[in-house]
Structures are given as C-alpha cells and as structure tokens.
Design a protein around this motif. Sequence first.
Motif, PDB file in Angstrom:
ATOM      1  N   UNK A  74      -4.812  -4.131  -7.020  1.00  0.00           N
ATOM      2  CA  UNK A  74      -6.283  -3.893  -6.158  1.00  0.00           C
ATOM      3  C   UNK A  74      -5.624  -2.916  -5.664  1.00  0.00           C
ATOM      4  N   UNK A  75      -5.273  -2.347  -4.953  1.00  0.00           N
ATOM      5  CA  UNK A  75      -4.768  -1.590  -3.855  1.00  0.00           C
ATOM      6  C   UNK A  75      -4.604  -0.307  -4.614  1.00  0.00           C
ATOM      7  N   UNK A  76      -4.066   0.191  -6.119  1.00  0.00           N
ATOM      8  CA  UNK A  76      -4.393   0.933  -7.201  1.00  0.00           C
ATOM      9  C   UNK A  76      -5.696   1.154  -6.999  1.00  0.00           C
ATOM     10  N   UNK A  77      -6.818  -0.115  -7.174  1.00  0.00           N
ATOM     11  CA  UNK A  77      -7.706   0.445  -7.900  1.00  0.00           C
ATOM     12  C   UNK A  77      -8.586   1.182  -6.907  1.00  0.00           C
ATOM     13  N   UNK A  78      -8.681   0.171  -5.282  1.00  0.00           N
ATOM     14  CA  UNK A  78      -9.628   0.819  -4.537  1.00  0.00           C
ATOM     15  C   UNK A  78      -8.984   1.876  -4.153  1.00  0.00           C
ATOM     16  N   UNK A  79      -7.784   2.917  -4.478  1.00  0.00           N
ATOM     17  CA  UNK A  79      -7.494   4.402  -3.933  1.00  0.00           C
ATOM     18  C   UNK A  79      -7.856   5.279  -5.307  1.00  0.00           C
ATOM     19  N   UNK A  80      -7.779   4.826  -5.983  1.00  0.00           N
ATOM     20  CA  UNK A  80      -8.196   5.980  -7.921  1.00  0.00           C
ATOM     21  C   UNK A  80      -9.392   5.181  -8.165  1.00  0.00           C
ATOM     22  N   UNK A  81      -9.037   4.352  -8.726  1.00  0.00           N
ATOM     23  CA  UNK A  81     -10.833   4.430  -9.191  1.00  0.00           C
ATOM     24  C   UNK A  81     -12.333   4.622  -8.138  1.00  0.00           C
ATOM     25  N   UNK A  82     -12.175   3.794  -6.838  1.00  0.00           N
ATOM     26  CA  UNK A  82     -12.900   3.642  -6.483  1.00  0.00           C
ATOM     27  C   UNK A  82     -12.921   5.263  -4.904  1.00  0.00           C
ATOM     28  N   UNK A  83     -12.019   5.449  -4.600  1.00  0.00           N
ATOM     29  CA  UNK A  83     -11.615   6.033  -3.354  1.00  0.00           C
ATOM     30  C   UNK A  83     -11.537   7.827  -3.820  1.00  0.00           C
ATOM     31  N   UNK A  84     -11.329   8.019  -5.287  1.00  0.00           N
ATOM     32  CA  UNK A  84     -11.308   9.293  -6.192  1.00  0.00           C
ATOM     33  C   UNK A  84     -12.638   9.643  -6.401  1.00  0.00           C
ATOM     34  N   UNK A 144       0.982  -1.201  -0.079  1.00  0.00           N
ATOM     35  CA  UNK A 144      -0.132   0.278  -0.123  1.00  0.00           C
ATOM     36  C   UNK A 144       0.731   0.830   0.194  1.00  0.00           C
ATOM     37  N   UNK A 145       1.947   1.597   0.444  1.00  0.00           N
ATOM     38  CA  UNK A 145       2.833   2.463  -0.072  1.00  0.00           C
ATOM     39  C   UNK A 145       4.639   1.884  -1.355  1.00  0.00           C
ATOM     40  N   UNK A 146       5.092   3.520  -1.571  1.00  0.00           N
ATOM     41  CA  UNK A 146       6.150   3.373  -2.001  1.00  0.00           C
ATOM     42  C   UNK A 146       7.052   3.498  -1.424  1.00  0.00           C
ATOM     43  N   UNK A 147       7.393   1.830  -0.209  1.00  0.00           N
ATOM     44  CA  UNK A 147       8.318   1.767   0.429  1.00  0.00           C
ATOM     45  C   UNK A 147      10.062   1.432  -0.227  1.00  0.00           C
ATOM     46  N   UNK A 148      10.294   3.354   0.899  1.00  0.00           N
ATOM     47  CA  UNK A 148      12.087   3.650   0.591  1.00  0.00           C
ATOM     48  C   UNK A 148      13.171   2.695   1.446  1.00  0.00           C
ATOM     49  N   UNK A 149      13.390   1.623   1.682  1.00  0.00           N
ATOM     50  CA  UNK A 149      14.885   1.748   2.880  1.00  0.00           C
ATOM     51  C   UNK A 149      15.596   1.995   2.467  1.00  0.00           C
ATOM     52  N   UNK A 150      16.885   2.306   3.473  1.00  0.00           N
ATOM     53  CA  UNK A 150      17.886   3.159   3.322  1.00  0.00           C
ATOM     54  C   UNK A 150      19.145   2.859   4.399  1.00  0.00           C
ATOM     55  N   UNK A 151      20.400   2.753   4.022  1.00  0.00           N
ATOM     56  CA  UNK A 151      21.586   2.637   4.590  1.00  0.00           C
ATOM     57  C   UNK A 151      22.296   3.362   5.620  1.00  0.00           C
ATOM     58  N   UNK A 152      22.339   3.173   6.534  1.00  0.00           N
ATOM     59  CA  UNK A 152      23.806   4.293   6.743  1.00  0.00           C
ATOM     60  C   UNK A 152      25.008   4.440   6.212  1.00  0.00           C
ATOM     61  N   UNK A 153      25.236   5.456   6.414  1.00  0.00           N
ATOM     62  CA  UNK A 153      27.100   5.582   5.561  1.00  0.00           C
ATOM     63  C   UNK A 153      28.271   4.633   6.512  1.00  0.00           C
ATOM     64  N   UNK A 154      28.331   3.704   5.441  1.00  0.00           N
ATOM     65  CA  UNK A 154      29.206   3.018   6.199  1.00  0.00           C
ATOM     66  C   UNK A 154      29.085   1.510   6.163  1.00  0.00           C
ATOM     67  N   UNK A 155      27.852   1.161   6.145  1.00  0.00           N
ATOM     68  CA  UNK A 155      26.363  -0.135   6.454  1.00  0.00           C
ATOM     69  C   UNK A 155      26.241   0.223   5.437  1.00  0.00           C
ATOM     70  N   UNK A 156      26.086  -1.554   5.161  1.00  0.00           N
ATOM     71  CA  UNK A 156      25.161  -2.250   3.730  1.00  0.00           C
ATOM     72  C   UNK A 156      25.616  -1.538   2.665  1.00  0.00           C
TER      73      UNK A 156
END
Length: 377
Positions: free
Chosen positions: A290-300, A42-54
């Motif tokens: 399905x989430x896209x349909x619910x949010x945009x077609x039906x939710x907006x 349901x989200x555009x998830x962005x996870x990040x690494x600390x400097x010198x990690x990962x």
Amino acid sequence: MTDTLLHHRGEGPASAPPLLLGPSLGTSYALWDRVAPELAVSHRVIRWDLPGHGGSSPDLIRPGATVADLAGLVLALADALGLERFAYAGVSLGGAVGLHLAVHHPGRVSSLAVLCSSAHFDTGNGSKAWEERAARVRAEGVEWLAANADSRWFTPGFTVPGLVEDQRRADPEAYAACCEALAAYDLRAELPRIAAPTLLLAGREDPATPPAHLREIADAVPGAALVELPGASHLAPAERPEAVLTALRGHFDGERGGARRGMAVRREVLGDAHVDRAQERQTAFTARFQDFISRYAWGEIWTDPTLSRRERSMVTLTALVAHGHHEELAMHVRAARRNGLTPEEIGAVLLQVGVYCGVPAANSAFAVAQRVLAEEP
C-alpha cells in the motif's frame, strides 16, 4: 556478514527511503526491536551492531578508537548496501556516530534523529571516567556492568532482559575501545555545521545523558527540534517505543513526501470511501505494498503534470481493458468521472480500445462501464 562489515539487519522494501539505526553502547540492534518493524513499513531500515556487540566482530575496532572510526564502519556498511544517502537515527553512542556523520559527511545524511545522546560524554571529570571504565573492563570483564545495567538504562522497575544479556555478552576489549571513543569525543564546536533536518529525543529520567545534553545540541544545530519523553530513561526505544515511533515518524515523514502527496491524490481520484476501505483491509503483510502504491503510482506518476488527470484516466482505462482487469476497471470508470470525463467520452475510449484490443475485450468493458454509470444519480 563478513568480518569486514558491521553485523546488520535489513527490513522493509528495498525501494523505500533508507534509514539506518544505531545502538547504544552495551546493546545490540535488538534495542530497536519494538520500533524498527513499524518504521520498516515506509523505510528500508538497516540496524547495525557495534564492534564486539551482537553479531559484529570485535576485530573491527582497536584500542584508542574514535567515534570517527565507528562512523567509517557505518559508511562502509552503507557503501556495501549501495546506500549513497540515508536518514539516520541513533541512541547514545549510536547517536554520536550520527552527529559525526552529519558534520563530516553531510552529503550522506538526509535527515538525522539523535536519541538519549550528547555532543560530549563528559561526566564532570573530563574523559577520565570513560578511561577508567575501559581499564576496569579490560581487567574484570563486563559482568559488573550487566549487574547494574537496569539502573543505568531504565526507570525503576523496568527492564529488558535481552538487552541486559547483550551487555553481558559484549566483548570486553571491543567494549573498552568504544569507551575510549567516547572519552575522546567532543563535537560541540562543530554542531552549527549540521545542515540535515535534526530531531533530538531526550529521556526526562535519563541519568547518563539528561535533557540538558540534548538541549545543548538543539540550541547549536540550525533548525533542530527537541522532544522530551516522560517516563523514559537512557534506552528510550525499548522503554517508550510508542512515543519514539511517533516522534521518528513525524520527523522522517519528509522522506515520504511522495506518500503524503500520493495519498491526497489517491483520495481525490478514487474517493474517500474506496481509500478508507483499502486502509481498513490493510494488514502488516500488505502495508508495504500500500505504501509502494501511494509513493510511486499516486505520489509520482499521477502527480506528474505532463499529462492531465483526464488524459491519465483515458490511458488507465485502456490498459485495464487490454489486460482484462475488470474490477480495477470499474474503480477507474468512477475515477474517470471524478476526473471530468463524460459518459460519452468514456464510451469513445472503449470504442477506441475495441479497435485495437478486440471486440470481446470492449464488450466486457462496456458491460462494466454501463453498470458503474448506472449507479450515478
């Protein structure tokens, strides 16, 4: 990735509300492995690494760094990704970054969750413990930290080998600089300035940032909520992913108001039986659609008051006939009846379509509509 940006991983639909996930000191974005894929439905998830990690370059941080410096790197990443405003969740040092962003960049943070963290990381002797850790890491490296990572991060008998390996691979100089950032960090006096909806998650068995630290934040941030997680130590997303996911979904659900409204309208128009069948057929592959349909077609669109539901049914029937989508047409003939159209009005719509889309299209549409209307008692 370039050396000027934090290493990161994006998941979920680009059109979904953005959610940034920050890690704990010593770990990589793998800390979120058991939570991020579900949040990405349901989200555009962005996870990040600390400097010198990962995968993040150690050159992104210097001795004497501050949490503000780390927050600046997160904002640079958000800017590079075109994210003007985003929800944020972070663990420990990652949580401290989130608190700093909410205080000093309130226009960027739409909603905040802080896990197993603090407004100050004072272990009882001020900043000295963190300064001593930084000095020892510079002198000896990080292997000694990896050796006792389980006791610092998890409840007895639990471990995540990959995260312990993250600690072992962390760049010593970058790790030490992160320790110095924690040593200089104290946001207690500024907590009342946070306006974003805020959730605090505490691990009941967390020795590093016990529940009292999260309670202190919850008491100071207007309207903040606190949840204590039994059976969780410092890295709750790894040890209690289901509980963390449930709490984060509940908190960030406000970002998905369109999905909630859309699902309600979808059920009203198409009927519970149809929607339940669609939900039962949903897979990880189709969930985002399905989430896209619910949010945009039906939710907006379907909730826009400019047109009535009767009018929207007429438009929808016309479009479906024009494109020959007969299966969808049958569904929306039923929906049109729920929206108040009589069989005579549906027939009038199909006649109108016949004039502008052709007799063959109308002929097929009348056959579909007649079959559906014959189902009515």
